[in-house]
Design a protein around this motif. Structure first.
Motif, PDB file in Angstrom:
ATOM      1  N   GLY A 782     -24.409  31.004 -31.646  1.00 48.14           N
ATOM      2  CA  GLY A 782     -24.678  30.523 -32.826  1.00 48.14           C
ATOM      3  C   GLY A 782     -25.395  31.140 -33.991  1.00 48.14           C
ATOM      4  O   GLY A 782     -26.113  30.681 -34.576  1.00 48.14           O
ATOM      5  N   ILE A 783     -25.079  32.500 -33.820  1.00 50.11           N
ATOM      6  CA  ILE A 783     -25.760  33.340 -34.822  1.00 50.11           C
ATOM      7  C   ILE A 783     -24.894  34.138 -35.729  1.00 50.11           C
ATOM      8  O   ILE A 783     -23.980  34.894 -35.101  1.00 50.11           O
ATOM      9  N   ALA A 788     -27.946  37.427 -39.393  1.00 52.50           N
ATOM     10  CA  ALA A 788     -29.003  37.360 -38.635  1.00 52.50           C
ATOM     11  C   ALA A 788     -30.172  38.263 -38.723  1.00 52.50           C
ATOM     12  O   ALA A 788     -31.482  38.092 -38.739  1.00 52.50           O
ATOM     13  N   GLU A 789     -29.798  39.607 -39.131  1.00 55.57           N
ATOM     14  CA  GLU A 789     -30.834  40.628 -38.946  1.00 55.57           C
ATOM     15  C   GLU A 789     -31.585  40.637 -40.168  1.00 55.57           C
ATOM     16  O   GLU A 789     -32.830  41.327 -40.374  1.00 55.57           O
ATOM     17  N   ASN A 790     -31.198  39.830 -41.086  1.00 55.01           N
ATOM     18  CA  ASN A 790     -32.183  39.778 -42.484  1.00 55.01           C
ATOM     19  C   ASN A 790     -33.149  38.759 -42.202  1.00 55.01           C
ATOM     20  O   ASN A 790     -34.250  38.685 -42.887  1.00 55.01           O
ATOM     21  N   GLY A 791     -33.040  37.888 -40.960  1.00 54.01           N
ATOM     22  CA  GLY A 791     -33.741  36.862 -40.927  1.00 54.01           C
ATOM     23  C   GLY A 791     -34.482  36.753 -39.378  1.00 54.01           C
ATOM     24  O   GLY A 791     -35.066  37.793 -39.259  1.00 54.01           O
ATOM     25  N   LYS A 803     -34.726  40.377 -25.830  1.00 55.32           N
ATOM     26  CA  LYS A 803     -35.082  41.560 -25.339  1.00 55.32           C
ATOM     27  C   LYS A 803     -34.341  42.649 -26.064  1.00 55.32           C
ATOM     28  O   LYS A 803     -34.839  43.622 -26.610  1.00 55.32           O
ATOM     29  N   ASN A 804     -32.853  42.288 -26.258  1.00 57.22           N
ATOM     30  CA  ASN A 804     -32.115  43.235 -27.062  1.00 57.22           C
ATOM     31  C   ASN A 804     -31.312  42.222 -28.322  1.00 57.22           C
ATOM     32  O   ASN A 804     -31.196  41.372 -27.897  1.00 57.22           O
ATOM     33  N   ASN A 805     -30.907  43.080 -29.186  1.00 53.00           N
ATOM     34  CA  ASN A 805     -30.127  42.715 -30.179  1.00 53.00           C
ATOM     35  C   ASN A 805     -28.861  42.255 -29.519  1.00 53.00           C
ATOM     36  O   ASN A 805     -28.036  43.311 -28.961  1.00 53.00           O
ATOM     37  N   PRO A 806     -28.350  41.083 -29.375  1.00 53.60           N
ATOM     38  CA  PRO A 806     -27.056  40.709 -28.560  1.00 53.60           C
ATOM     39  C   PRO A 806     -26.156  41.157 -29.291  1.00 53.60           C
ATOM     40  O   PRO A 806     -24.957  41.280 -28.724  1.00 53.60           O
TER      41      PRO A 806
END
Ligand code: ADP
Ligand code: MG
Ligand code: MG
Length: 878
Positions: A782-783, A788-791, A803-806
Motif C-alpha cells: 500500500g505504498i 514514497a521516497e519523498n515522505g 531494513k531495505n527499500n522494498p
C-alpha cells in the motif's frame, strides 16, 4: 574456569580469524609457514566484546592472562619490558575480523622510557634512533591512549624544526630529539594534569584498553555502516615485539601488493622508505620510493620479499596486500590480507588466477561483487579531476553525463536531435518528458527518489540520473538552476555522476566504459553455471540491440506505451481516446497500427529469434492527455481569438475527455487490461500490429521470431480469458490472411495480490506468468512508489523500521510469499507454465537470489543490469 583470552602467536592460524582478528590470524599463519614475523601474542575479539558488554570493565582473568602472555614473550625473546639492560619493545595493534584499513589505532615502541632508552641506543649503536623511537612513542601513546590532541605534539615539533632551521624530521640530531622528548613529556604531563604514566607495564594495560575502545570511535562506526560490517564483532589486540625500520640505511619499511590493485596486472606494486618506521610510508611526510628500487638498496631483503609475496599469494590463493619492515638488512613481515581492488582489477585477478590454475571458476565468480560491475558498464568521470561538486542528490542511475543544461523536454528533444549534448534538468519528470530524456546525456531532478519515474526510465535506458537533489532551485520558465550563489543558465555546461549523486557546474572529462575481454570471459563462466534465464526490459530496437550485446536471452518486458508518446503519435492517440463511437475509435486505432508495427519490426529484428514478451497497453489513458489546467487555458485562448471552428471543437472534445478520464488514484484506476475490457479495439489493434511485424520479419531471409503477448493487471481469470479471445482472433485472422503461422504464447502479469492468491485459476488460461514486482510491491504494501521516497519511506529506512527499500530489493517476507505461493499454485494447475519476473527487482542481486530459490525460470531487467543479473544468478547457485 575463566575464558581463554590470550593466545601466543605460535598457537594461532588463519582459521582462527574470528577469534584472533584478521591481523593476528594472518601473522600467525605466516609464522606457521616459516615466514619471518616478529614474535608476540594476541588478545581475542571475545575479550573486547566482553569488555564492551561490561561497559569498559575487563572480564575476570583477562589482566592476568595478558601478564602471562607477556612473561612468555619475555622468556622467548630474552628481553623484558622496562628492563634497563635488555629492554623489550612492543607494538600494540588493533585487528578486526573484517579489515578496516586505517580506521583503528596502533601504538608502536611501547616499552621505551627514561630507564630503557640508553640501552636501546647502545644496542643499536645509534643514539639518534633511540631518541627518535622515544619521541614517536610519546606522541602515539599520548594521542591514542590518553586522547591528547595531535596539535600539542605537532606544534612542538614544528617549533623545534624552525628553531634548528631544518625542513625534515630526519635532519634533527640525536640531541635535538632528546630535547624534543623532554618537551613532549612535559607537555603530556601538563595535558593530563600531572597524571602521565611513565611505567611501561601500566602503559601496556592502558594501550590494550585503548585499542578495545577504538572499536567504538566515530570513524570506525561510519566505516562499518558504509561496508555493512556488524557493530558487535569487536577487535582483537596484537602485542608484538618491535622490529625497526628506522635503525639506519640498511633498515626500511614498506607496503606491497602481489598484483596491481588498480588494474589487476601481475606486476610489482609497492612502496618503501629507507630508515623509517610504520606509518611513515602512508603518512605522506616523505615521498616513498617504488618497490623496484629496493632491489638495488637492499638486495637480499628484496629477494626474500619477492619470494614471500609469491608464497603468500599461492597460499591464500588471492592477491595479498602486505606490510614489511627490514631491520639491518633482515626482512620481517608484519601483515598480510586479501587486497582491496577496483572492479576492473577484480575481474582481471579472478581471470588470471583461474588461468594459472589457482582457483576454480566458481570460486572466481564468488569473489566478484555484482554491484561493483556497474562501475564498468558506464562512462565515468575521469578520476583525476579536481573539481568540487556543487550539489548532491540520489545516485539514481549510474554513469556520468556531460552536456549543456536544458530545462524543457521539448528543447532537449530539439537540440538532442541535432546531435547536441544536453543534460535535462527538471523539478521532476513525468512520462511526457520521455522524448527529452531519450536524447539527453543524463537527467537531474530536484524531487523524487531512487524509484521515481525519472530514475526508473533513466536506468532502463542506461542513462545517468541524479534524482532528488535537495537544495537546488529550478526555475523552468527562466531556464535557470540555482544552488546557493551559483546560477546555471540554459546552455551552461554541467556534469552529473549518477553513480555517486554528485553534480558539477562545469564540463568534466569522461572515461569510456570498460567492457573488456576479462569482463566477457568471466561473464561466460557465470553463464555456464547459472540456472535462471536473464532477459531484458526493452521498448525499442536500440535498447533491444544493447540488451543482446550485454547477453540478454530475450526481452522479458517490452512496454508498448512508450511507443505512443512520440510527437507523431500523440495526435492519433488523442483521437483514439476522444473517439465517441467504436467506428471513430477504430479509425484512430488504424492510424496507430502501422506505427506500432514498425516499432515491433525493429525490436524483433534486433532480437534475432530470441523470445520477445510484449505487454499490451498498461498506463491510465489520461497519461497520454494534456494537463487539465493547460488544456482549459488553451481552449479559452482559442475561444478568445475566434479560432477555426473545427480546430476548436477538437480541443474542446479533448478537454471534455481530460475531465472525464480524471481519476483520484489513476494507478488503481482504468489501466492495464481494464482498458482492453472497455475498448477491445486496443488489444485487437496491438495483436495485429505484432503479427504483421512478425510476418514482415519472417519474410526476410533466415529470420525467426518467438512472441509472447502479455496482459497486464489481471485479477480475475475472466479478464485474461476475454483478452485471450480478442487477441487470438486477431492473430488467427492475420495469419490466415498471410497463409502462414507461428506459435504465439499468451500470458499475464501477476502484479496484484489477488492475482497471486488465485494464481491456480489464472494459470489455467495462461501460458506464462511474469511477476510485475513493482506494482505487486506497491499494492501489497500500500505504498505509492512515485511518492514514497519523498515522505515516510525515507524516514522508515533511516530509522530502520524497514531494513531495505522494498522497491529496490524485494520484500521477501511479504511480497515474496505472494510470489512463492503463486509459483506453486500456478504450476499445480498448469505444469507447462513458464515463470519470470520483470521490473526493478529483476536486476537486484539479493532479489535474484530469492527468485532463484523460488524456482522462477528467468528474470528480466534493464539492459544495463543484464551482466549484473548474469553474475548474481550464477552466485545464487554456487
Ligand atoms: P593498521 O591496521 O592501521 O595498518 P598496524 O597495526 O598494521 O595498523 O600498524 C601500523 C604500522 O605499524 C604498520 O606500518 C605496521 O607495519 C607497523 N608495525 C606494527 N607493528 C610493528 C612491529 N612490531 N614492528 C614494526 N612495525 C610495526
Ligand atoms: Mg596495517
Ligand atoms: Mg505494472
Amino acid at each position: 574456569m575463566t575464558d581463554r583470552y590470550v593466545y601466543d602467536l605460535s598457537e594461532g592460524s588463519a582459521e582462527m580469524k574470528p577469534l584472533l582478528g584478521g591481523k593476528g590470524a594472518g601473522v600467525a599463519e605466516m609464522k606457521r609457514l616459516g615466514v619471518p614475523v616478529p614474535d608476540g601474542f594476541t588478545v581475542t575479539t571475545e575479550a573486547c566484546v566482553d569488555t564492551m558488554t561490561r561497559k569498559g570493565e575487563w572480564p575476570e582473568g583477562l589482566e592476568s592472562q595478558v601478564w602471562e602472555g607477556l612473561k612468555r614473550l619475555e622468556e622467548r625473546t630474552g628481553r623484558a619490558l622496562g628492563d634497563s639492560t635488555k629492554p623489550l619493545l612492543v607494538s600494540v595493534r588493533s585487528g578486526a575480523v573484517i579489515s578496516m584499513p586505517g580506521m583503528m589505532d596502533t601504538i608502536l615502541n611501547l616499552g621505551i622510557s627514561d630507564d630503557t632508552v640508553e640501552a636501546i641506543a647502545k644496542e643499536a649503536d645509534n643514539e639518534r634512533f633511540a631518541w627518535d623511537c622515544y619521541r614517536r612513542f610519546i606522541q602515539m601513546y599520548g594521542e591514542v591512549v590518553e586522547g591528547i590532541d595531535a596539535h600539542v605534539y605537532e606544534d612542538a615539533l614544528t617549533a623545534l624544526k624552525e628553531q634548528k632551521g631544518v625542513e625534515s624530521d630526519t635532519d634533527l640530531s640525536a640531541d635535538d630529539l632528546k630535547g624534543l622528548v623532554d618537551t613532549f613529556k612535559r607537555l603530556s604531563n601538563e595535558q593530563l594534569g600531572g597524571n602521565w604514566t611513565t611505567d611501561p607495564r601500566e602503559q601496556l594495560m592502558r594501550a590494550v584498553d585503548a585499542v578495545f575502545r577504538s572499536w567504538l570511535n566515530p570513524r570506525a562506526f561510519v566505516y562499518r555502516k558504509a561496508n555493512k560490517i556488524p557493530d558487535d564483532l569487536g577487535t582483537a589486540v596484537n602485542v608484538m615485539q618491535m622490529v625497526f625500520g628506522n635503525r639506519g640505511d640498511t633498515s626500511a619499511t614498506g607496503v606491497c601488493f602481489t598484483r596491481n590493485p588498480a588494474t589487476g596486472a601481475k606486476e610489482l606494486y609497492g612502496e618503501f622508505l629507507v630508515n623509517a618506521q610504520g606509518e611513515d610510508v602512508v603518512a605522506g611526510i616523505r615521498t616513498p620510493r617504488s618497490l623496484a628500487e629496493m632491489e638495488e638498496v637492499l638486495p637480499e631483503a628484496y629477494h626474500d620479499l619477492i619470494n614471500t609475496m609469491k608464497k603468500m599469494e599461492s597460499h591464500y590463493r588471492d592477491m595479498q596486500d602486505m606490510e614489511f619492515t627490514v631491520e639491518n638488512g633482515k626482512l620481517y613481515l608484519l601483515q598480510t590480507r586479501n587486497g582491496k581492488r577496483t572492479a576492473a582489477a577484480a575481474l582481471k585477478v579472478a581471470r588470471d588466477l583461474v588461468d594459472e590454475g589457482v582457483i576454480t571458476k566458481e570460486e572466481a565468480l564468488m569473489r566478484i561483487e555484482p554491484a561493483q560491475l556497474d562501475q564498468l558498464l558506464h562512462e565515468a568521470i575521469d578520476p583525476d579531476h579536481t573539481e568540487e561538486p556543487v550539489a548532491e542528490g540520489l545516485p539514481a542511475s549510474p554513469g556520468a553525463a556531460v552536456g549543456e543544461a536544458v530545462f524543457d523536454a521539448d528543447v532537449a528533444a530539439e537540440r538532442g536531435a541535432k546531435g547536441e549534448k544536453v543534460v535535462l534538468i527538471r523539478f521532476e519528470t513525468t512520462p511526457d518528458d520521455i522524448h527529452g530524456v531519450i536524447v539527453s546525456q543524463g537527467v537531474l531532478t530536484a524531487h523524487g527518489g531512487m524509484t521515481s519515474h525519472a530514475a526508473v526510465v533513466a536506468r532502463g535506458m542506461g542513462k545517468p540520473c541524479v534524482a532528488g537533489a535537495r537544495g537546488i532551485k529550478i526555475d523552468a520558465k527562466a531556464a535557470t538552476l540555482t544552488i546557493g550563489d551559483i546560477v546555471i543558465h540554459e546552455g551552461d555546461m554541467i556534469t552529473l555522476d549518477g553513480s555517486t549523486g554528485e553534480v558539477f557546474a562545469s564540463g568534466l572529462k569522461l572515461i569510456p566504459p570498460q567492457i573488456n575481454e576479462d569482463f566477457q570471459e568471466v561473464l561466460s563462466w557465470a553463464d555456464e553455471v547459472r540456472r535462471l534465464g536473464v532477459e531484458a526490459n526493452a521498448d525499442n530496437a536500440t535498447d533491444a540491440a544493447k540488451a543482446r550485446e550485454l547477453g540478454a536471452e530475450g526481452i522479458g518486458l517490452c512496454r508498448t506505451e512508450h511507443m505512443f508518446f512520440g510527437a507523431d503519435r500523440l495526435p492519433a492517440m488523442h483521437e483514439m481516446i476522444t473517439a465517441e463511437t467504436p467506428e471513430e475509435r477504430q479509425a484512430a486505432v488504424d492510424k496507430i497500427l502501422p506505427m506500432q508495427q514498425d516499432d515491433f519490426e525493429g525490436i524483433f529484428t534486433a532480437m534475432k529469434g530470441l523470445p520477445v514478451t510484449v505487454r499490451l497497453l498498461d498506463p491510465p489513458l489520461h497519461e497520454f492527455l494534456p494537463n487539465l489546467v493547460e488544456q482549459s487555458l488553451k481552449v479559452q485562448k482559442m475561444e478568445d481569438q475566434g479560432a477555426d471552428a473545427g480546430e476548436l471543437d477538437k480541443e474542446r472534445r479533448l478537454l471534455a475527455q481530460v475531465k472525464k478520464l480524471h481519476e483520484q488514484n489513476p494507478m488503481l484506476g482504468t489501466r492495464g487490461c481494464r482498458l482492453g475490457m472497455l475498448y477491445p479495439e486496443i488489444p485487437d489493434m496491438q495483436a495485429r500490429a505484432i503479427i504483421r511485424a512478425v510476418l514482415s520479419v519472417l519474410k526476410k531471409e533466415g529470420e525467426t521470431v518467438q512472441i509472447h503477448i502479455m496482459i497486464p493487471l489481471v485479477f480475475t481469470p475472466v479478464e485474461l480469458e476475454t483478452h485471450r479471445r480478442i487477441v487470438q482472433q486477431a492473430i488467427d485472422e492475420e495469419f490466415e490472411a498471410a497463409g502462414t503461422k507461428v506459435d504465439v504464447k499468451i500470458g499475464t502479469m501477476i502484479e496484484l495480490p489477488r492475482a497471486a492468491l488465485i494464481a491456480d485459476k489464472i494459470a489455467e488460461v495462461a501460458d506464462f506468468f511474469s511477476f510485475g514486482t513493482n506494482d505487486l510491491t506497491q499494492t501489497t504494501l500500500g505504498i505509492s512508489r512515485d511518492d514514497a521516497e519523498n515522505g515516510f519511506l525515507t524516514e522508515y529506512l533511516r530509522t530502520k523500521v524497514l531494513k531495505n527499500n522494498p522497491f529496490a530489493s524485494i520484500d521477501q517476507e511479504g511480497v515474496g510469499q505472494l510470489v512463492a505461493g503463486a509459483v506453486e499454485k500456478g504450476r499445480k494447475t498448469n505444469p507447462e507454465l513458464s515463470l519470470g519476473v520483470c521490473g526493478e527487482h529483476g536486476g537486484d542481486p539479493d532479489s535474484i537470489h530469492f527468485f532463484n530459490k523460488t524456482g522462477l525460470d528467468y528474470v528480466s531487467c534493464s539492459p544495463f543490469r543484464v551482466p549484473i543479473a548474469r553474475f548474481a544468478a550464477a552466485q545464487a547457485v554456487i
